[in-house]
Design an enzyme around this catalytic site. Sequence first.
Site, mmCIF file in Angstrom:
data_model
loop_
_atom_site.group_PDB
_atom_site.id
_atom_site.type_symbol
_atom_site.label_atom_id
_atom_site.label_comp_id
_atom_site.label_asym_id
_atom_site.label_seq_id
_atom_site.Cartn_x
_atom_site.Cartn_y
_atom_site.Cartn_z
ATOM 1 N N GLU A 225 20.593 39.083 58.553
ATOM 2 C CA GLU A 225 21.721 38.220 57.953
ATOM 3 C C GLU A 225 22.935 38.516 58.809
ATOM 4 O O GLU A 225 23.157 39.665 59.213
ATOM 5 C CB GLU A 225 21.973 38.641 56.580
ATOM 6 N N SER A 226 23.935 37.477 59.005
ATOM 7 C CA SER A 226 24.800 37.584 59.861
ATOM 8 C C SER A 226 24.851 37.983 61.265
ATOM 9 O O SER A 226 24.039 37.573 61.925
ATOM 10 C CB SER A 226 26.019 38.416 58.970
#
Length: 586
Positions: A225-226
């Site tokens: 994520e990210s």
Amino acid sequence: MIFSRSSLLLGTLCASGLASPMPSSNTAPTVHLPDSDVWFTGTAANQTESFLNIRFGQETSGNNRFAPPKPYAYPAGSVVNATQSGAACPQQKDPIPSFPLFNNVTRTSEDCLTLRVDRPAHTSASDRLPVLVFIYGGGDTIGQIYDSAYDPTLLVSGAAEKDVPVIYVAMNYRVGIFGFASSPALSASDSLNAGLLDQRLALWWIQDHIAAFGGDPDQVTIFGESDGATGVGLQLTAYGGQVPKVPFRRAIMESGGATADTGTAWDESGQHTAVLIDRVNCTAPTSQEELECLRRLPMLTLQNTAYAYELTIDSMGGMDVFIPVSPSTFIPDSPSTLLKTGQFARDIDLLSGWCENDGAFFTSTALETSTDVAESLRASYPRLSNATIAKALQLYPLADFSNDTTVDPPVSAQYFRASQMARDLGFACPSLLTVETNAQYASHPQVSNYLYALNQTAFAEVFALENLTYYGVPHFSDIPYIFNTVTDGLLAPVSTASDRRLASAMGASWASFATFGDPSRVNGTIPGWRQALPATNSSSPESSPVPRLRVLGGPDSHFTGRGYHEDLVQRCAFWNSDEVTAELGI
């Protein structure tokens, strides 16, 4: 700081911590690596067996600081106590002080290259389960695999209950100056992007050893994520795809991608490293002498000086200052060029998406005019031309957005306009580019490509109480669902029944994708996924059909077919164009 008003309530939630684990059995699980005659002893709780603090890389201090990681081998016959969490790689104690979603870091060390393995209770070496490998985000600046935000217990046990059992693995990797320093001396010694090389070494450890834990090395899915998703994207483009074997079969990118870190292609990290060298009084006649000076510094001196400098660049938490670098051996060209020219790992099943308001946290609510929006673009992306900024304003007409008068003070439509630009540029369009090129260069039609947009957040009650409802479904909203901390964890006190249902289904969909390359193959997953794009094996991206996506959660949960709201395809064609990606350094 934009997060400050929600800090008190979130801090209270953090203090509540995770619920106490319920023992699964009185017998500690053990795993034997037959090739090296090494034994690991783990723990069992909540129908999950966990093995922590397993070393895959040698200590990274001294001459190993900034250098590519070296494999670690336990002495033959070792019995390893894998029951306790290990140290985080060097980083600040409070990950994001103004937004306490993460645990305070209790111990940092340059002997931090460890991983954890979590599996369903009673898994045996003969089970050959699919493997989900997590790469944490954190602006290339913070992150550790032992944070309670990433506790995999309910992900693992929930998947097993739905008959898609998986093994979970996560690795520590170096961040900040320790993971992404850049200088002529480091380039000459092929030592750039150490943090990404740490990830790669862990992936090879998994190939060599996960079978002993009951995993299938031929069924590995990496997800993040990210900046973890950016890591996933850069693992896809690693070495320009010119490798005899890739250590994974599938990939999931949540709010990120190979082209998400602007400045990668013009060595922005090198500019910051040069400033830091001066700040720690390591300036010398040659880059090699400067490097030797940096390696002699005490860890905390370098860590604290780097953090103080990072805050001068990004006051929110020092994020995305020291970032990946191209060209380098690992990233041989700009990430956008690698994708557009097919220089990446081919035939990898892909699932990618974003949160509907991914840009909300990163946009100032003080924006009131189009001039304000233009100036904010110039400040964030200083190499954007006036023509590019003018085109961006044209593609996002103010009429598409409305003021929010339900909050006090009201929030201007210009905020939502700029927030949407930030979402598309940094999160949605990198996903779309990766899916488009993955389909374009696939060698057979069985390659999977899925897109999603998350339209629900477990932070809704917090935002309502704190007058922050204009954040919508912001960045990081997916993590509480994937790891199901809405059922037993940080957000359990404020979650709804709808949150808990979505978390159960999303975790199962990720496990189903890891097992079958299809996120809705089994009962209990989110139904109705369809391919975003067919594998075309075409040299012309213009010939590709319009991609499709699955909206997850919220009042608008459905499969969109071939249309997007917000003219996303047209906008991403702009942000992903050669001219604009060159100006963004991606």
